[in-house]
Design an enzyme around this catalytic site. Structure first.
Site, PDB file in Angstrom:
ATOM      1  N   THR A   1       0.858  -1.204   0.279  1.00  0.00           N
ATOM      2  CA  THR A   1       0.116  -0.040  -0.040  1.00  0.00           C
ATOM      3  C   THR A   1       0.805   1.203  -0.091  1.00  0.00           C
ATOM      4  O   THR A   1       0.788   1.926   0.781  1.00  0.00           O
ATOM      5  CB  THR A   1      -0.972  -0.241   1.115  1.00  0.00           C
ATOM      6  OG1 THR A   1      -1.602  -1.348   1.294  1.00  0.00           O
ATOM      7  CG2 THR A   1      -2.042   1.138   1.216  1.00  0.00           C
ATOM      8  N   HIS A   2       1.908   1.007  -1.231  1.00  0.00           N
ATOM      9  CA  HIS A   2       2.913   2.131  -1.066  1.00  0.00           C
ATOM     10  C   HIS A   2       2.629   3.108  -2.305  1.00  0.00           C
ATOM     11  O   HIS A   2       3.405   3.236  -3.468  1.00  0.00           O
ATOM     12  CB  HIS A   2       4.194   1.750  -1.130  1.00  0.00           C
ATOM     13  CG  HIS A   2       4.563   1.033   0.221  1.00  0.00           C
ATOM     14  ND1 HIS A   2       5.501  -0.012   0.323  1.00  0.00           N
ATOM     15  CD2 HIS A   2       3.841   0.960   1.463  1.00  0.00           C
ATOM     16  CE1 HIS A   2       5.490  -0.324   1.753  1.00  0.00           C
ATOM     17  NE2 HIS A   2       4.335   0.079   2.434  1.00  0.00           N
TER      18      HIS A   2
END
Length: 590
Positions: free
Chosen positions: A518-519
């Site tokens: 989740t970057h």
């Protein structure tokens, strides 16, 4: 059109995750009247994270209980400009948070500082290797801020979060057992490293034999009882194995809830509303400032205008960009001409890893925490000869595990049947006997990887969805394949009975289905030139000087590390500029 107008505030904060909480606390201490608007529901350690409810793997790990719901907010995805983008209907590749605390609830706690060369990547590459090694179409940029400038803010973030770790470079002196390749820091971490798991120690021993420099991964999981500057208390981690995708039941993992929010809520000049989805940032007639925001009140069904002198955009990185596009703040980016800025330089993360299976070892995988592990930075961006290797980028490499949950964290070797008696036998044999060595690498920005408004699909309010155009590039594939070779060399030296690797390779296409990280970064990037950035070095909009945009949307390309460290440091950096300079004389900061 808004059906009502709420009383004016000095500051309106959009989103109440890490950056919104930091900015809220910093500006509340200045006596400003502050309102935070949060699209999701309220969340508190008790009752939302209390045992045993929060360790329901099916509810939170598989069904994404703390994540953004695609039915309410999603985007469309395609690989290139020739394709028609389709909606991201089921979470997979990335998992934006939802509600008060945001993704700061369900993260693992990996908390890194960027390397100095990452903040001036374009300059570093050109000065060290020459501009001609930059592939056609790659759009790497300098951030506009230096590691030396950010160091005090990294320090403050780490002490607010109670980070557990071992410094590698204090004021230029290399420290035994820490990361020798990190930038100088003023002092050690506030807490000592977490106790290592068996697999982390095995990896570290093997890495040392190759001449590498293993060190404990910096962790936002408290190794001992700790109280931060706001009087918030954390308890020592109990290695329950339920970090990622879960709220912390033990007050051990740093989150807005455990580190800031209960102190912030006591401020009489701070308030927040939940189930309040911001639809648009409203601009003054001359377009040079914002007058406030319009939000949708889920409880009443009203569209509400919230006037404010200062608008702080603190939502998830993708949502930041979407909101700017919908609000007409900054010129939308056009990949055909290269003009415009909003949506420019979207990038992601390049990950991969090798699984090792041993018949004679028991790793007790159920004993785990989000950030435990031993890492090496010997193949980080500052340590690689880009000209010789043929790529720009780098990666840190880690051995260790976060838990052994029965659904998501039960692995079997290649060739195992996917069901039935054969699978059961393999699961019983290998559950406790598997470890991993993982690569967490950079991802560069490119002219044709960007975010814009979708021409076809709309959300429940009738607004265009945001469209993501993204695919893996040769440069990043070369980087991750380089890491595969280094990892497998160490892995083979450990003599596993079975081994399996999973890395992107030539021909790999970006796939939204499997989780990767989740970057998501970029799209509202920072810099010193308004022609190539949305916000300046203080995260202030070039277009509307009373709008500041926080979060990883500011990154001109992705670093090799997890994004929360620089995200938090930049929030403190921007807050300092607002407090000490902007409030005295509201204007564009230089």
């Amino acid at each position: 059109m808004a059906t009502r107008t709420d009383p004016k505030k000095d500051v309106v904060i959009l989103g109440l995750g890490w950056t919104g909480s930091i900015l809220g606390m910093e500006l509340a201490q200045e006596g400003l009247e502050i309102l935070a608007l949060e699209r999701g529901e309220d969340r508190n350690t008790v009752p939302d994270f209390q045992y045993p409810g929060v360790i329901d793997e099916l509810k939170y790990g598989i069904r994404y209980g703390f994540m953004q719901k695609p039915t309410k907010m999603t985007l469309t995805v395609r690989h290139n400009t020739e394709q028609t983008a389709l909606p991201y209907r089921h979470l997979g590749s990335f998992l934006p948070g939802d509600g008060v605390g945001g993704a700061g609830i369900h993260w693992n706690g990996h908390t890194w500082r960027t390397q100095d060369v990452e903040l001036r990547l374009k300059s570093y590459v050109e000065e060290t290797f020459g501009a001609d090694i930059i592939p056609e179409g790659m759009q790497i940029q300098d951030w506009g801020v230096t590691q030396e400038e950010l160091e005090p803010y990294y320090d403050r973030l780490e002490y607010m979060m109670g980070i557990s770790g071992k410094a590698g470079n204090i004021n230029g002196e290399i420290q035994e057992g820490g990361n020798p390749f990190e930038a100088p820091r003023a002092r050690d971490y506030p807490n000592p490293p977490l106790d290592n798991t068996y697999d982390a120690e095995l990896f570290a021993d093997a890495a040392r034999k190759f001449g590498y420099h293993p060190f404990p991964r910096p962790a936002a999981n408290a190794s001992r009882a700790y109280t931060n500057e706001y009087g918030m208390q954390l308890g020592p981690c109990n290695y329950c194995g339920f970090c990622e995708r879960f709220g912390c039941l033990n007050y051990s993992k740093a989150s807005p809830q455990t580190c800031i929010l209960d102190a912030l809520k006591q401020k009489p000049n701070f308030s927040y509303k939940t189930h309040a989805e911001v639809l648009k940032i409203e601009k003054a007639a001359d377009g040079k400032t914002a007058t406030g925001v319009t939000y949708f009140d889920e409880k009443t069904g009203d569209e509400v205008f919230q006037p404010a002198d200062l608008v702080l955009v603190c939502t998830y990185s993708l949502n930041n960009v979407h909101l700017l596009l919908l609000s007409g703040i900054g010129q939308p980016y056009d990949p055909a001409t290269g003009e415009g800025v909003v949506g420019r330089n979207y990038s992601y993360q390049m990950t991969g890893g090798t699984a090792l299976f041993f018949k004679d070892k028991n790793f007790n995988p159920f004993i785990g925490t989000g950030s435990v592990g031993m890492s090496i930075d010997d193949f980080s961006i500052s340590q690689i000869d880009f000209a010789e290797e043929g790529f720009i980028g780098g990666s840190y490499i880690t051995g260790g595990h976060t838990g052994g949950r029965p659904i998501q964290q039960l692995s079997t070797p290649p060739g195992t049947p996917s069901w039935g008696q054969g699978w059961k036998e393999a699961a019983g044999q290998w559950y406790a006997s598997k470890m991993s060595i993982g690569s967490h690498g950079s991802n560069m920005s490119y002219r044709d990887c960007y975010l814009d408004l979708d021409p076809t699909y709309t959300d429940r309010h009738g607004r265009p969805l945001m469209r993501m155009t993204f695919n893996w590039k040769d440069n990043d594939i070369k980087m991750t394949q380089f890491m595969k070779g280094k990892i497998e060399e160490v892995a083979k030296s450990m003599n596993p009975d079975k081994m399996a690797s999973g890395f992107k390779h030539d021909g790999s296409q970006y796939d939204v289905r499997p989780y990767q990280s989740t970057h998501n970064v970029g799209g509202a990037i920072m810099g010193t030139d308004p022609k190539t950035s949305v916000i300046n070095r203080y995260l202030q909009s070039w277009d509307c000087h009373n709008v500041f945009v926080m979060g990883a949307s500011a990154y001109p390309q992705n670093t090799q590390y997890n994004p929360t460290g620089p995200l938090g440091a930049l929030a403190y950096w921007a807050a300092d500029a607002i407090r000490k300079d902007y409030l005295k004389n509201p204007r564009p900061l230089m």
